[in-house]
Design an enzyme around this catalytic site. Structure first.
Site, PDB file in Angstrom:
ATOM      1  N   LYS A 205       0.856  -1.188   0.000  1.00  0.00           N
ATOM      2  CA  LYS A 205       0.000   0.000   0.000  1.00  0.00           C
ATOM      3  C   LYS A 205       0.889   1.233   0.000  1.00  0.00           C
ATOM      4  O   LYS A 205       1.728   1.416   0.886  1.00  0.00           O
ATOM      5  CB  LYS A 205      -0.902  -0.008   1.231  1.00  0.00           C
ATOM      6  N   ARG A 215     -11.019   9.770   1.642  1.00  0.00           N
ATOM      7  CA  ARG A 215     -10.929  10.454   2.938  1.00  0.00           C
ATOM      8  C   ARG A 215     -12.090  11.436   3.107  1.00  0.00           C
ATOM      9  O   ARG A 215     -12.535  11.664   4.232  1.00  0.00           O
ATOM     10  CB  ARG A 215      -9.558  11.125   3.087  1.00  0.00           C
ATOM     11  N   LYS A 229       0.963  10.015   5.506  1.00  0.00           N
ATOM     12  CA  LYS A 229       1.137   8.666   6.039  1.00  0.00           C
ATOM     13  C   LYS A 229       2.456   8.054   5.569  1.00  0.00           C
ATOM     14  O   LYS A 229       2.585   6.838   5.470  1.00  0.00           O
ATOM     15  CB  LYS A 229      -0.076   7.806   5.637  1.00  0.00           C
ATOM     16  N   GLU A 245       7.510  -6.689   1.378  1.00  0.00           N
ATOM     17  CA  GLU A 245       6.258  -6.605   2.159  1.00  0.00           C
ATOM     18  C   GLU A 245       5.394  -7.849   1.934  1.00  0.00           C
ATOM     19  O   GLU A 245       4.859  -8.427   2.871  1.00  0.00           O
ATOM     20  CB  GLU A 245       5.443  -5.365   1.747  1.00  0.00           C
ATOM     21  N   LYS A 260      -2.205  -1.445  -3.836  1.00  0.00           N
ATOM     22  CA  LYS A 260      -3.069  -0.272  -3.790  1.00  0.00           C
ATOM     23  C   LYS A 260      -2.229   0.988  -3.881  1.00  0.00           C
ATOM     24  O   LYS A 260      -1.245   1.065  -3.149  1.00  0.00           O
ATOM     25  CB  LYS A 260      -3.836  -0.313  -2.462  1.00  0.00           C
ATOM     26  N   SER A 286     -10.210   5.462  -4.842  1.00  0.00           N
ATOM     27  CA  SER A 286     -11.168   6.541  -5.048  1.00  0.00           C
ATOM     28  C   SER A 286     -10.705   7.564  -6.095  1.00  0.00           C
ATOM     29  O   SER A 286     -11.492   7.981  -6.945  1.00  0.00           O
ATOM     30  CB  SER A 286     -11.446   7.225  -3.710  1.00  0.00           C
ATOM     31  N   TYR A 325     -15.094   0.870  -6.979  1.00  0.00           N
ATOM     32  CA  TYR A 325     -16.381   1.540  -6.808  1.00  0.00           C
ATOM     33  C   TYR A 325     -17.255   1.343  -8.042  1.00  0.00           C
ATOM     34  O   TYR A 325     -18.439   1.653  -8.002  1.00  0.00           O
ATOM     35  CB  TYR A 325     -16.161   3.038  -6.513  1.00  0.00           C
TER      36      TYR A 325
HETATM   37  C1  PBG Z   1      -7.677   3.491   5.454  1.00  0.00           C
HETATM   38  C2  PBG Z   1      -7.943   3.247   4.020  1.00  0.00           C
HETATM   39  C3  PBG Z   1      -7.729   4.156   2.963  1.00  0.00           C
HETATM   40  C4  PBG Z   1      -8.252   3.564   1.822  1.00  0.00           C
HETATM   41  C5  PBG Z   1      -8.742   2.308   2.188  1.00  0.00           C
HETATM   42  N1  PBG Z   1      -8.528   2.111   3.555  1.00  0.00           N
HETATM   43  C6  PBG Z   1      -7.199   5.525   2.947  1.00  0.00           C
HETATM   44  C7  PBG Z   1      -5.875   5.827   3.503  1.00  0.00           C
HETATM   45  O1  PBG Z   1      -5.018   4.959   3.684  1.00  0.00           O
HETATM   46  O2  PBG Z   1      -5.672   7.007   3.800  1.00  0.00           O
HETATM   47  C8  PBG Z   1      -8.271   4.226   0.471  1.00  0.00           C
HETATM   48  C9  PBG Z   1      -9.298   3.761  -0.477  1.00  0.00           C
HETATM   49  C10 PBG Z   1      -9.562   4.666  -1.612  1.00  0.00           C
HETATM   50  O3  PBG Z   1      -8.924   5.729  -1.814  1.00  0.00           O
HETATM   51  O4  PBG Z   1     -10.479   4.315  -2.369  1.00  0.00           O
HETATM   52  N2  PBG Z   1      -6.703   2.831   6.100  1.00  0.00           N
END
Ligand code: PBG
Length: 337
Positions: A205, A215, A229, A245, A260, A286, A325
Site C-alpha cells: 500500500k 478520505r 502517512k 512486504e 493499492k 477513489s 467503486y
Molecule cells: C484506510 C484506508 C484508505 C483507503 C482504504 N482504507 C485511505 C488511507 O489509507 O488514507 C483508500 C481507499 C480509496 O482511496 O479508495 N486505512
C-alpha cells in the site's frame, strides 16, 4: 503497392485477420472480466433511513445499514462475491486512541451482523482494519510522542480484528501498514477461535495522493489535516520493497495480498503475481474512479468504455480480484451484454 519482388502474397502474417470479427476477437482475447472478479467497497452511515452522496465520488452513496441491505441484495443478484465495508464515524466518537474501533457495537460491527443475519454466507464481508476512521488525528496507528507507534498499535488492531470477526466478518483486511500486523492479527483471530476467517493484507500500500476522495467519504480528511502517512505507507518510487512486504505478509499468514492504488501500480501487480503465484487483489482507489468520472462529466472520456478498459488492465497485469467503486455498474453492464 507493387509486391512483385515478394514470393507469395504480402504480408503472409496479418495480425489483423483475427481482429476482423467479434467471434475471432472473442476466441483470442486472453483475459476476461466477470462479476466474480469484483469486490464492492461500501460506505456505512450511522442511523436509519439515511443516505448521502459523496461529492467527490460521483455515483457513490453512503447508506445507513437498513438501506445498505438492498444494495447488498443487488450485488448478490449480479454475482459480486464480496463487499468491503467502510464506516463513517461521527466526530464525537473519534478519540486520540481510536477506541471506537474496538467497540463490538460500533457501526462496522453492527452492519456486519445485520448483513450476515440477512444474507448468511451468500456474500463475503470484508472488514477494514486500521484506526483512521476512528482517530481525531486521522492516522491509521496510535500516536506516542507525536510518532505512529508500531507495537502498541498492533494490540489495538488485534482487538479491532477480533470484534469484527465476532460480528461475522468473512475477511479481515488490515490496511494500516504497521510492521508485523498480519502475524499478530492471525494469532489473535486464531486464539479467539476464528481460524477460518480470511486475512487479506493491504501488503503493498503506497502513500498515495489518489486516496483523497475516500478520505472525504469517511470523513478522515479533516482529521488528518496537513498530515501524511509516509512513515508507514510505501513511497511510490519503490518496487523491491513491495516484494519484501508481500513475502513477509505471506510468511505471517496472509491468504490474499493486495496492491493499492491500482492503475499507477500495475507493474507491482505484475511482479507480485509472477514471483509469488498467490491470490492477488488490486484496489482501484477513489482517486482513480473520480478521475474517470470527472473526465466523462466533461465529455472528454466515454465512462463505460474506460471503466472496462481499466478493469481488464488489472486482470491482464495478473490480479485475481479487483476492489472497485465501479463494481455494481460493471456487473450490471456485464449482465446485460
Ligand atoms: C484506510 C484506508 C484508505 C483507503 C482504504 N482504507 C485511505 C488511507 O489509507 O488514507 C483508500 C481507499 C480509496 O482511496 O479508495 N486505512
Amino acid at each position: 503497392m507493387n509486391n512483385s519482388f515478394h514470393r507469395g502474397p504480402f504480408p503472409a502474417t496479418r495480425l489483423r485477420r483475427l481482429r476482423q470479427s467479434v467471434w475471432s476477437r472473442s476466441l483470442v482475447q486472453e483475459h476476461s472480466l466477470s462479476s466474480n472478479d469484483l469486490i464492492w467497497p461500501l460506505f456505512i452511515l450511522p442511523g436509519q433511513n439515511s443516505s448521502e452522496p459523496v461529492d467527490s465520488l460521483p455515483g457513490v452513496t453512503r447508506y445507513s445499514v437498513d438501506l445498505l441491505e438492498s444494495q447488498v441484495a443487488q450485488a448478490i443478484e449480479l454475482g459480486i462475491p464480496a463487499i468491503a465495508l467502510f464506516p463513517v464515524t461521527p466526530s464525537e466518537l473519534k478519540t486520540d486512541d481510536g477506541r471506537e474501533s474496538r467497540n463490538s457495537d460500533n457501526l462496522i460491527c453492527s452492519a456486519t451482523r445485520s448483513i450476515r443475519e440477512r444474507f448468511g454466507d451468500d456474500i463475503g464481508i470484508v472488514c477494514d482494519v486500521a484506526l483512521d476512521p476512528y482517530t481525531t488525528h486521522g492516522q491509521d496507528g496510535l500516536l506516542v510522542n507525536g510518532e505512529i507507534a508500531n507495537d502498541v498499535t498492533l494490540d489495538a488492531l488485534c482487538q479491532q480484528a477480533v470484534v469484527q470477526a465476532d460480528a461475522g466478518a468473512s475477511v479481515i483486511a488490515p490496511s494500516d501498514m504497521m510492521d508485523g500486523r498480519i502475524g499478530a492479527i492471525r494469532g489473535a483471530l486464531d486464539a479467539a477461535g476464528h481460524t477460518n476467517v480470511v486475512l487479506m493484507s493491504y501488503a503493498a500500500k503506497y502513500a498515495s495522493a489518489f486516496y483523497g476522495p475516500f478520505r472525504d467519504a469517511v470523513g478522515s480528511k479533516d482529521s488528518l489535516g496537513g498530515g501524511d502517512k509516509k512513515t508507514y505507507q510505501m513511497q511510490p518510487s519503490a518496487t523491491d520493497e513491495a516484494m519484501h512486504e508481500v513475502a513477509l505478509d505471506l510468511a505471517e499468514g496472509a491468504d490474499i495480498v493486495m496492491v493499492k492504488p491500482g492503475m499507477p501500480y500495475l507493474d507491482i501487480v505484475r511482479r507480485i503475481k509472477a514471483e509469488f503465484q498467490v491470490p492477488t487483489a488490486v484496489y482501484q482507489v477513489s482517486g482513480e474512479y473520480a478521475m474517470l468520472h470527472a473526465a466523462a462529466q466533461n465529455g472528454w472520456l466515454d465512462l463505460s468504455a474506460c471503466m472496462f478498459e481499466s478493469l481488464i488492465a488489472f486482470k491482464r497485469a495478473g490480479a485475481d480480484m479487483i476492489l472497485t467503486y465501479f463494481a455494481l455498474e460493471a456487473a450490471k453492464q456485464l449482465a446485460s451484454d
